[in-house]
Design a protein around this motif. Structure first.
Motif, PDB file in Angstrom:
ATOM      1  N   ILE A  64       0.841  -1.206   0.000  1.00 56.39           N
ATOM      2  CA  ILE A  64       0.000   0.000   0.000  1.00 56.39           C
ATOM      3  C   ILE A  64       0.873   1.252   0.000  1.00 56.39           C
ATOM      4  O   ILE A  64       0.604   2.224  -0.721  1.00 56.39           O
ATOM      5  CB  ILE A  64      -0.955  -0.014   1.206  1.00 56.39           C
ATOM      6  CG1 ILE A  64      -1.958  -1.167   1.059  1.00 56.39           C
ATOM      7  CG2 ILE A  64      -1.689   1.314   1.330  1.00 56.39           C
ATOM      8  CD1 ILE A  64      -2.854  -1.362   2.257  1.00 56.39           C
ATOM      9  N   VAL A  65       1.939   1.247   0.789  1.00 54.47           N
ATOM     10  CA  VAL A  65       2.854   2.401   0.837  1.00 54.47           C
ATOM     11  C   VAL A  65       3.510   2.603  -0.529  1.00 54.47           C
ATOM     12  O   VAL A  65       3.621   3.739  -1.015  1.00 54.47           O
ATOM     13  CB  VAL A  65       3.921   2.197   1.931  1.00 54.47           C
ATOM     14  CG1 VAL A  65       5.027   3.240   1.798  1.00 54.47           C
ATOM     15  CG2 VAL A  65       3.287   2.287   3.312  1.00 54.47           C
ATOM     16  N   ILE A  66       3.951   1.507  -1.165  1.00 61.41           N
ATOM     17  CA  ILE A  66       4.540   1.619  -2.507  1.00 61.41           C
ATOM     18  C   ILE A  66       3.540   2.225  -3.486  1.00 61.41           C
ATOM     19  O   ILE A  66       3.870   3.118  -4.276  1.00 61.41           O
ATOM     20  CB  ILE A  66       5.011   0.241  -3.010  1.00 61.41           C
ATOM     21  CG1 ILE A  66       6.199  -0.254  -2.178  1.00 61.41           C
ATOM     22  CG2 ILE A  66       5.407   0.311  -4.483  1.00 61.41           C
ATOM     23  CD1 ILE A  66       6.631  -1.667  -2.529  1.00 61.41           C
ATOM     24  N   GLY A  67       2.289   1.748  -3.437  1.00 60.67           N
ATOM     25  CA  GLY A  67       1.261   2.272  -4.329  1.00 60.67           C
ATOM     26  C   GLY A  67       0.994   3.739  -4.108  1.00 60.67           C
ATOM     27  O   GLY A  67       0.895   4.526  -5.067  1.00 60.67           O
ATOM     28  N   VAL A  68       0.895   4.137  -2.850  1.00 56.51           N
ATOM     29  CA  VAL A  68       0.614   5.538  -2.524  1.00 56.51           C
ATOM     30  C   VAL A  68       1.774   6.445  -2.940  1.00 56.51           C
ATOM     31  O   VAL A  68       1.573   7.519  -3.538  1.00 56.51           O
ATOM     32  CB  VAL A  68       0.324   5.686  -1.017  1.00 56.51           C
ATOM     33  CG1 VAL A  68       0.296   7.154  -0.612  1.00 56.51           C
ATOM     34  CG2 VAL A  68      -1.006   5.019  -0.671  1.00 56.51           C
ATOM     35  N   LEU A  69       3.001   6.026  -2.626  1.00 55.42           N
ATOM     36  CA  LEU A  69       4.170   6.837  -2.993  1.00 55.42           C
ATOM     37  C   LEU A  69       4.311   6.942  -4.508  1.00 55.42           C
ATOM     38  O   LEU A  69       4.642   8.013  -5.041  1.00 55.42           O
ATOM     39  CB  LEU A  69       5.435   6.228  -2.385  1.00 55.42           C
ATOM     40  CG  LEU A  69       5.559   6.302  -0.861  1.00 55.42           C
ATOM     41  CD1 LEU A  69       6.834   5.607  -0.406  1.00 55.42           C
ATOM     42  CD2 LEU A  69       5.537   7.750  -0.386  1.00 55.42           C
TER      43      LEU A  69
END
Length: 304
Positions: free
Chosen positions: A283-288
């Protein structure tokens, strides 16, 4: 009031560009699915290494009758040679490397051979008196195999030194290549996702150029103008990342913890808990990814 206006703008943008938003969700889902699969594969490789490397042995095979090995020119290993090899394995020089030493005689070797090839054409093809006697050595550090090989490779009475790690290294090499392929595919898909997010944001900004023009005239800041567009990309990407984590969870639950665990009893496999550990990472990778792509595009097309 401002928060309500921003949320209404976000919802309006998602609704207007539904097909593009859906494309972002899908491409993010696929790309992060490969990223998650690569991470889980490496976690499984690590678990398998911990399991197998703790159990593998180095086998010092002794000369059987009629061996053509260089160290066996004098025929079958003698009792004095076996005593000398055992004494060297139990010596103080090798004590820092050797954990346990077990001697397998011909009858035990024959039983293991019969069990291993039971029901095949090889069963019973080698008589007991032609079997190799061997010393099975468990090392304190499995990576120190070369020390045992160098010590006994030229010792009279030793036919060969075999390290089971060599077979495992080939297996783990294949798994590592699969991980690299998954990462490469994931990298390509992530680039595609960023380009698609940038295109979606640009189209959304173009379709609302009149509203943003009015906001500029009344003195709205860059942040206030850009935030709805930024949130659109982040929300779409976060949905895709969440779906990828869910798909990985289902795959692990039914495919690995369910079916494969029953087939491969004896060592641990990755579980749903491992998916829970990497889900926030995805999720963090997607958001960033969405945030970076959106900011670059917005600074070009909506800057005051």
């Amino acid at each position: 009031m401002r928060a309500g206006f921003i949320l209404s703008e976000v919802w309006s943008g998602l609704r207007r560009n539904f097909s593009m938003v859906l494309s972002v969700v899908l491409v993010t889902f696929v790309s992060l699915l490969f990223v998650g699969a690569a991470i889980l594969l490496q976690m499984q490789v690590g678990q398998m290494k911990d399991f197998w490397y703790d159990r593998v042995q180095v086998s010092v095979f002794l000369c059987p009758p009629d061996s053509e090995a260089t160290n066996c020119v004098d025929g079958e290993v003698t009792g004095d040679q076996k005593d000398q090899i055992r004494a060297e394995l139990e010596s103080s020089e090798l004590a820092p490397y050797v954990d346990k030493v077990y001697f397998e005689d011909k009858s035990e070797a024959y039983e293991h051979f019969q069990d291993q090839f039971k029901g095949t054409s090889l069963e019973g093809t080698v008589p007991e008196d032609e079997m190799n006697e061997s010393f099975r050595v468990k090392l304190k550090d499995a990576e120190k195999y070369d020390i045992i090989k160098e010590t006994f490779s030229s010792t009279p009475g030793v036919e060969e030194v075999v390290d089971q790690n060599q077979l495992l290294d080939r297996l783990f090499g294949v798994l590592n290549i699969a991980t690299i392929v998954a990462v490469a595919i994931a990298g390509i898909m992530l680039v595609c996702a960023m380009l698609l997010i940038a295109t979606t944001i640009r189209l959304s900004a173009f379709s609302r150029r009149r509203e943003t023009g009015i906001m500029r005239l009344v003195g709205a800041s860059n942040t206030f103008i850009q935030l709805p567009f930024l949130l659109e990309g982040v929300i779409a990407s976060a949905i895709g990342a969440t779906l990828s984590a869910g798909a990985l969870g289902l795959l692990v639950h039914f495919g690995i913890s369910g079916w494969l665990q029953n087939q491969a009893t004896g060592f641990s496999l990755i579980s749903g808990w491992d998916v829970l550990l990497i889900a926030p990472v995805l999720i963090v990778i997607g958001v960033l990814m969405a945030g970076a792509s959106s900011l670059i595009t917005l600074n070009k097309y909506t800057k005051v």
